[in-house]
Motif scaffolding. Structure first.
Motif, PDB file in Angstrom:
ATOM      1  N   ILE A  80       0.845  -1.201   0.000  1.00 48.36           N
ATOM      2  CA  ILE A  80       0.000   0.000   0.000  1.00 48.36           C
ATOM      3  C   ILE A  80       0.876   1.246   0.000  1.00 48.36           C
ATOM      4  O   ILE A  80       0.630   2.195  -0.758  1.00 48.36           O
ATOM      5  N   ARG A  81       1.908   1.271   0.820  1.00 46.83           N
ATOM      6  CA  ARG A  81       2.820   2.424   0.867  1.00 46.83           C
ATOM      7  C   ARG A  81       3.560   2.593  -0.470  1.00 46.83           C
ATOM      8  O   ARG A  81       3.772   3.717  -0.918  1.00 46.83           O
ATOM      9  N   ILE A  82       3.948   1.484  -1.091  1.00 49.07           N
ATOM     10  CA  ILE A  82       4.623   1.572  -2.394  1.00 49.07           C
ATOM     11  C   ILE A  82       3.691   2.199  -3.424  1.00 49.07           C
ATOM     12  O   ILE A  82       4.092   3.079  -4.199  1.00 49.07           O
ATOM     13  N   ARG A  83       2.419   1.762  -3.458  1.00 52.44           N
ATOM     14  CA  ARG A  83       1.459   2.349  -4.402  1.00 52.44           C
ATOM     15  C   ARG A  83       1.232   3.830  -4.117  1.00 52.44           C
ATOM     16  O   ARG A  83       1.115   4.639  -5.043  1.00 52.44           O
ATOM     17  N   GLU A  84       1.166   4.213  -2.836  1.00 47.10           N
ATOM     18  CA  GLU A  84       0.976   5.618  -2.484  1.00 47.10           C
ATOM     19  C   GLU A  84       2.161   6.466  -2.959  1.00 47.10           C
ATOM     20  O   GLU A  84       1.969   7.528  -3.544  1.00 47.10           O
ATOM     21  N   LYS A  85       3.368   5.994  -2.709  1.00 53.67           N
ATOM     22  CA  LYS A  85       4.557   6.749  -3.121  1.00 53.67           C
ATOM     23  C   LYS A  85       4.662   6.832  -4.644  1.00 53.67           C
ATOM     24  O   LYS A  85       5.008   7.868  -5.197  1.00 53.67           O
ATOM     25  N   ALA A  86       4.347   5.743  -5.321  1.00 51.81           N
ATOM     26  CA  ALA A  86       4.390   5.753  -6.782  1.00 51.81           C
ATOM     27  C   ALA A  86       3.340   6.712  -7.352  1.00 51.81           C
ATOM     28  O   ALA A  86       3.611   7.450  -8.301  1.00 51.81           O
ATOM     29  N   GLY A  87       2.155   6.715  -6.771  1.00 50.38           N
ATOM     30  CA  GLY A  87       1.114   7.630  -7.214  1.00 50.38           C
ATOM     31  C   GLY A  87       1.503   9.081  -6.990  1.00 50.38           C
ATOM     32  O   GLY A  87       1.266   9.944  -7.842  1.00 50.38           O
ATOM     33  N   TRP A  91       2.166  11.830  -9.821  1.00 53.94           N
ATOM     34  CA  TRP A  91       1.410  13.078  -9.765  1.00 53.94           C
ATOM     35  C   TRP A  91       2.337  14.255 -10.012  1.00 53.94           C
ATOM     36  O   TRP A  91       2.017  15.161 -10.786  1.00 53.94           O
ATOM     37  N   HIS A  92       3.496  14.266  -9.353  1.00 56.02           N
ATOM     38  CA  HIS A  92       4.447  15.368  -9.545  1.00 56.02           C
ATOM     39  C   HIS A  92       4.985  15.403 -10.965  1.00 56.02           C
ATOM     40  O   HIS A  92       5.166  16.482 -11.538  1.00 56.02           O
ATOM     41  N   ILE A  93       5.244  14.250 -11.538  1.00 58.64           N
ATOM     42  CA  ILE A  93       5.771  14.216 -12.902  1.00 58.64           C
ATOM     43  C   ILE A  93       4.747  14.772 -13.888  1.00 58.64           C
ATOM     44  O   ILE A  93       5.095  15.552 -14.781  1.00 58.64           O
ATOM     45  N   THR A  94       3.479  14.407 -13.736  1.00 57.83           N
ATOM     46  CA  THR A  94       2.471  14.949 -14.653  1.00 57.83           C
ATOM     47  C   THR A  94       2.294  16.446 -14.452  1.00 57.83           C
ATOM     48  O   THR A  94       2.058  17.177 -15.424  1.00 57.83           O
TER      49      THR A  94
END
Length: 139
Positions: A80-87, A91-94
Motif C-alpha cells: 500500500i505504501r509503495i502504491r501511495e509513493k508511486a502515485g 502526480w508530480h511528474i504529470t
C-alpha cells in the motif's frame, strides 16, 4: 464482468479499427474525415488496451490459494505504501509535464494551448488540495 471486458477488448478494438478504416477507404466522401479518424483512434486505443490486458493477465491463476495470496499482497501495508509513493511521484511528474507544456505554448505563441495547459496545471494542484482535505477528515 471484468474478465469478459478484458477478454473481448482486443477483438472489439480490431473490429472498430477495421470498420473505420474500411469506411474511410470505401466511402471517402460519405463521412467526415475527422469522425472516421476519431473512431479509428478509439479502435486503436482499444487494441492497445486489449494487448496490455492480454500481457498482464496471460498467466492469471484463479485457484482459491492464488486469489487468497493476491488479496493478502493487495492489503499488505508495504505494498500500500509503495502504491501511495508511486502515485505521488507520478502526480508530480504529470504536474511538471503540464508546466513544460504551458511554457512550450508560450514560446510558440499559442495562447489557447497556454491557457488550457496552465488551467489543467492549476486544476491538478486544486485536486491535490481537495483530496488532502477529504482524506484528512476521514482519518
Amino acid at each position: 464482468m471484468k474478465h469478459i471486458i478484458r477478454k473481448h477488448t482486443l477483438s472489439v478494438g480490431i473490429v472498430i479499427f477495421a470498420i473505420s478504416s474500411a469506411t474511410r477507404q470505401l466511402f471517402p466522401q460519405a463521412f467526415d474525415a475527422d469522425i472516421t479518424h476519431f473512431v479509428a483512434g478509439m479502435g486503436a486505443g482499444l487494441m492497445f488496451v486489449g494487448v496490455i490486458f492480454t500481457i498482464i493477465f496471460r498467466n492469471s491463476n484463479n485457484s482459491p490459494e492464488a486469489i487468497k495470496s493476491r488479496t493478502i499482497e493487495k492489503n499488505d501495508e508495504r505494498n500500500i505504501r509503495i502504491r501511495e509513493k508511486a502515485g505521488y511521484a507520478s502526480w508530480h511528474i504529470t504536474l511538471i509535464l503540464l508546466v513544460i507544456m504551458a511554457l512550450v505554448f508560450v514560446f510558440t505563441n499559442n495562447p489557447l494551448g497556454y491557457w488550457l495547459s496552465a488551467g489543467a496545471a492549476v486544476l491538478h494542484k486544486l485536486f491535490l488540495l481537495g483530496f488532502m482535505s477529504l482524506y484528512n477528515k476521514k482519518m
